[in-house]
Design an enzyme around this catalytic site. Structure first.
Site, short mmCIF file in Angstrom:
data_model
loop_
_atom_site.label_atom_id
_atom_site.label_comp_id
_atom_site.label_asym_id
_atom_site.label_seq_id
_atom_site.Cartn_x
_atom_site.Cartn_y
_atom_site.Cartn_z
N HIS A 193 -60.77 -28.96 20.23
CA HIS A 193 -59.47 -28.50 20.72
C HIS A 193 -58.70 -29.75 21.14
CE1 HIS A 193 -60.61 -24.17 22.27
NE2 HIS A 193 -59.87 -24.08 21.18
N CYS A 289 -59.31 -26.57 30.52
CA CYS A 289 -59.38 -25.25 29.86
C CYS A 289 -59.78 -24.13 30.81
CB CYS A 289 -60.22 -25.28 28.61
SG CYS A 289 -61.69 -26.23 28.70
N1 ARG Z 1 -67.14 -22.06 24.71
C1 ARG Z 1 -65.72 -22.07 24.58
C2 ARG Z 1 -65.35 -22.05 23.12
O1 ARG Z 1 -65.95 -22.74 22.35
C3 ARG Z 1 -65.12 -23.26 25.26
C4 ARG Z 1 -63.63 -23.28 25.26
C5 ARG Z 1 -63.07 -24.45 25.97
N2 ARG Z 1 -61.67 -24.43 25.95
C6 ARG Z 1 -60.86 -25.44 25.67
N3 ARG Z 1 -59.58 -25.25 25.74
N4 ARG Z 1 -61.31 -26.59 25.27
O2 ARG Z 1 -64.51 -21.34 22.69
#
Ligand code: ARG
Length: 295
Positions: A193, A289
């Protein structure tokens, strides 16, 4: 000059962007159902069943208290049983102000089926809180403000794509918010991300891990931000240092122990609030996040 609401690369400068208020609050969700049950990103490998629930709860309270100390209005969305990633409030939507100052929320198209039910829960909250809800046309992936990040204080959106979000959503996002988007391709598996490797701190300063972006992406980052803090590999990978959250007045909430990044932040006059998110990093997420900025 910036045309109406294009997806741009290159030729824009801070001075010609319209201003935008800074977020006044954050939306958070307690880790009541938090767990690592499968592998959605490389951080999760080998972490199934290894979350310490009690510690996660304590860490979540420490993070939300830090948001409060930053003067943020902390709003809470109740957790839903079975939604193990719901603590990561940044992903099911992307919200902000459109060109006439109206609060708008675009709902995500989550990549993994286990996260898709979160979207309706967020939709109901945003609807009840005065946002205009917008559905993305088509079925391209989009993971909200995990990938789409507002430039602090300006009407510009940074648009990560490659793993959880498709590049083609940004024409629509630019139009809805009446703000140009600078797309940034995410090159590596680990930094899946945009918020894992890129953290706008204020109008002029960004914290970034350059190897996660393309050369063209980094050129655009350096063209628009006059001050660029580069995280090193250890702090970016092991401490998710770039997944920090900035608040008005130069406050930054960040994973504890990001020594080099935190030294750079303090040298530039930021006030650093260190918190421990070790349980959440097992799932590939840290401070940024664990909240959605609210305007
Ligand atoms: N386990 C979550 C996923 O993989 C973590 C999300 C983390 N969020 C972020 N915006 N980086 O979807």
């Amino acid at each position: 000059m910036i045309a109406e609401h294009p997806v741009v690369s290159g030729d824009i400068s801070l001075a010609e962007l319209r201003s935008m208020p800074l977020p006044r609050g954050v939306l958070v969700c307690p880790p009541d159902s938090f767990d690592v049950v499968d592998v959605k990103n490389p951080f999760m490998v080998g972490q199934q069943g290894r979350v310490n629930t009690r510690l996660a709860r304590e860490q979540w309270l420490e993070v939300t208290r830090a948001f409060e100390r930053c003067g943020s209005d902390v709003r809470e969305l109740p957790a839903v049983a079975g939604c193990e990633d719901m603590v990561f409030c940044a992903n099911p939507a992307f919200s902000g102000l459109n060109g006439i100052g109206r609060r708008v929320c675009v709902l995500s198209h989550m990549r993994y089926p286990s996260r898709q039910p979160e979207v309706a829960v967020h939709a109901a909250w945003y609807r009840a809180n005065g946002f205009r809800l917008v559905e993305l046309p088509g079925d391209s992936l989009f993971e909200g403000s995990g990938d789409a990040l507002w430039h602090p204080g300006r009407r510009l959106i940074w648009g990560g794509w490659g793993h959880r979000t498709a590049e083609d959503v940004y024409d629509f996002i630019a139009g809805i918010f009446d703000a140009p988007v600078v797309p940034l391709e995410l090159k590596t598996e680990l930094f899946y991300h945009l918020d894992t490797c890129f953290c706008p701190l204020d109008e002029e300063t960004v914290l970034v891990y350059p190897p996660a972006l393309t050369r063209e992406g980094m050129e655009n980052v350096c063209r628009i931000f006059p001050r660029v803090i580069e995280a090193d590999r250890r702090e970016a990978e092991e401490l998710m240092a770039c997944n920090a959250a900035a608040f008005p007045g130069g406050l930054v909430v960040i994973q504890r122990g990001s020594v080099k990044v935190n030294r750079s932040l303090r040298e530039l006059g930021f006030q650093v609030i260190e918190v421990d998110t070790s349980e959440f990093m097992k799932s590939g997420g840290s401070v940024f996040c664990m909240k959605m900025y609210l305007f």
